[in-house]
Design an enzyme around this catalytic site. Structure first.
Site, PDB file in Angstrom:
ATOM      1  N   GLY A 152       9.257  -5.433  -0.465  1.00 57.56           N
ATOM      2  CA  GLY A 152      10.545  -6.127  -0.338  1.00 57.56           C
ATOM      3  C   GLY A 152      11.489  -5.468   0.639  1.00 57.56           C
TER       4      GLY A 152
ATOM      5  CB  SER B  74       4.876  -3.662   3.444  1.00 56.68           C
ATOM      6  OG  SER B  74       5.164  -3.327   2.105  1.00 56.68           O
ATOM      7  CE  LYS B  75       5.580 -12.359   1.456  1.00 56.82           C
ATOM      8  NZ  LYS B  75       4.504 -13.333   1.477  1.00 56.82           N
ATOM      9  NE  ARG B  76       1.117  -4.122  -1.460  1.00 54.60           N
ATOM     10  CZ  ARG B  76       0.694  -3.058  -2.117  1.00 54.60           C
ATOM     11  NH1 ARG B  76       0.769  -3.028  -3.432  1.00 54.60           N
ATOM     12  NH2 ARG B  76       0.179  -2.041  -1.472  1.00 54.60           N
TER      13      ARG B  76
END
Ligand code: GLU
Length: 482
Positions: free
Chosen positions: A253, A249-251
């Site tokens: 990184g 996930s982007k969260r």
């Protein structure tokens, strides 16, 4: 034979998730293998999520990844516009047609009414209240300018079925599905509607996308059927996981394509690696070029289960790509990393490239591997102790003093000659050659990890610098042992 047409339909969110890139890649491979067309469509109906520059990022990503679309906003193939926000009128026209055909209806329910339908968990299933409005009443309310949405009319009984190319037979009871909104009160379509209209009008016959759409696809098929359109084939893909519990996930990184590029991964290695995340080639070869991927890709090899992203493996694969590079190519891709290091502009990058190519897995390792050339001073002499090679600080000091005497008078300052001289010395002292080379390398660099052996480092540093460092290290050891 109808031409195979697949599409990649990203929303411009401002970053490219590795999972989306893999979906894109599979859609591309599938189309190219069949000699078909791969289409890029921008799904920007969610204006609130609009991010400046996000569309450019999508173009840039495809280009960097070597995935070339045949049609898209920048390449008209006669099925445009390819940006959803430019298709607003199209959706409304088709939504009205669907209302005519009984597949959808106008809904005027207020927020308060919808809230009143919520159960104690806050979940509401729309009760088809507005489906019973007469045609005349609907028209009267539309004419009066009342705000409305258009909802899909899902049958209340029966089941909806289809065969997914990866997941097999999918069957969903109609009563489990909702009369979702197709056109919002601002006149924009929802994804649920736009994907159907666009895929049909763009003649997409193979829909390849994330598994999150697997169970809503029966709803989409009901719309194809109501319009009298031919349903496409579907291929849904399982997610890419960080571990057993969570998705990339982007969260956290760990999902952004550009972050991996910045870390010094080569785009071709990333593409190769993600191709294997969820798909197994028939052969054993894992290093596959785009052309090989196009040739070998097959639906049978696609896994239903989620795949786990293994960065160590991608890193290894990246190293394999680097090993095959020419010096020129390596210097080209490594230049930003050399320029960021302490040796920027000071050494011959080509000479360093020869040493680094077999030793670097990702390009961001470069600064650490070359900084010692410019950075040398006090370091911890415990480094000289090496149990396995039976080297003590005392032995290191003694051997370094011997090699200093040999090198002092040496004028041919090449790796080859210096290596030969060090080997001769080892023989003369009746010690293992490593007992000379290891201390020498540490003495010359002050660091444990270097991009080459002792005499390669000596050649790079030149005689003056090498002798100065050698003497400095001898001094350090003498001080420590005094
Ligand atoms: N815009 C959708 C997404 O990014 C596309 C889904 C699809 O491929 O139909 O998830």
């Amino acid at each position: 034979m109808t031409t195979v047409r697949t599409r990649f339909a990203p929303s411009p969110t401002g970053f490219m998730h590795i999972g989306n890139l893999r979906t894109c890649l599979y859609a591309y491979l599938f189309a190219k293998q069949a000699g078909g067309k791969f289409i890029l469509r921008i799904e920007d109906t969610d204006q609130e999520r609009y991010v400046e520059g996000a569309v450019d990022l999508i173009y840039r990503t495809l280009k960097t990844a070597g995935i070339e679309h045949d049609e898209g906003p920048d390449k008209d193939g006669g099925y445009g516009p390819y940006i959803q926000s430019e298709r607003k009128d199209i959706y409304l026209k088709y939504a009205k047609e669907l209302v005519e055909k009984g597949g959808a209806y106008y809904c005027f329910c207020t927020k308060e009414r919808l809230d009143s339908l919520k159960d104690d968990k806050g979940i509401a299933k729309y009760d088809k209240h507005c489906l019973s409005l007469s045609k005349e009443e609907v028209q009267r309310r539309l004419d009066a300018g009342e705000p409305y949405v258009i909802r899909q009319n899902i049958p209340t009984e029966g089941v909806s079925e289809y065969d997914d190319m990866v997941f097999g037979h999918i069957s969903v009871p109609n009563e489990d599905m909702e009369d979702n909104i197709l056109i919002k009160s601002d006149g924009m379509p929802t994804y649920n509607f736009a994907n159907v209209v666009d895929d049909h009008l763009m003649a997409i016959n193979y829909v390849i996308r994330g598994v999150e759409y697997l169970s809503s696809t029966p709803k989409y098929n009901l719309m194809y059927d109501a319009f009298g359109w031919e349903r496409p084939h579907y291929m849904h893909l399982s997610p890419i996981m960080k571990d057993a519990q969570r998705k990339l996930s982007k969260r956290y990184g760990d999902a952004n394509f550009e972050d991996f590029l910045a870390k010094g991964y080569l785009p071709e290695a990333i593409v190769n690696y993600i191709a294997l995340l969820g798909w197994s080639p028939k052969g054993n070869e894992e290093k596959l070029s785009m052309a090989q991927l196009v040739e070998q890709f097959d639906v049978e090899g696609i896994s239903k289960s989620p795949s786990i992203f293994d960065e160590a493996k991608m890193r290894w694969l990246n190293g394999e790509y680097i090993k095959e590079m020419s010096v020129e190519k390596f210097v080209e891709v490594a230049k930003p990393y050399f320029d960021k290091s302490k040796i920027a502009g000071k050494y011959d990058y080509s000479a360093l490239a020869k040493l680094l190519i077999p030793r670097v897995e990702i390009l961001s390792e470069i600064p650490d591997k070359v900084n010692f050339l410019e950075e040398f001073g006090e370091y911890d002499v415990e480094m000289f102790e090496h149990k396995k090679m039976k080297i003590t600080k005392e032995m290191a000091l003694a051997n370094l003093k011997e090699i200093e005497k040999v090198y002092e008078n040496e004028s041919v300052w090449t790796d080859e000659n210096l290596k030969a001289k060090a080997s001769e010395l080892a023989e003369k002292l009746a010690c293992k050659s490593g007992q000379i080379f290891l201390p020498l390398r540490l003495a010359l660099t002050g660091v444990a990890s270097t991009p080459g052996g002792a005499t390669e480092m000596a050649e790079l540093l030149g005689k003056n610098e090498s002798m100065a460092r050698l003497r400095f290290s001898i001094g350090l050891l003498e001080k420590a042992l005094a």
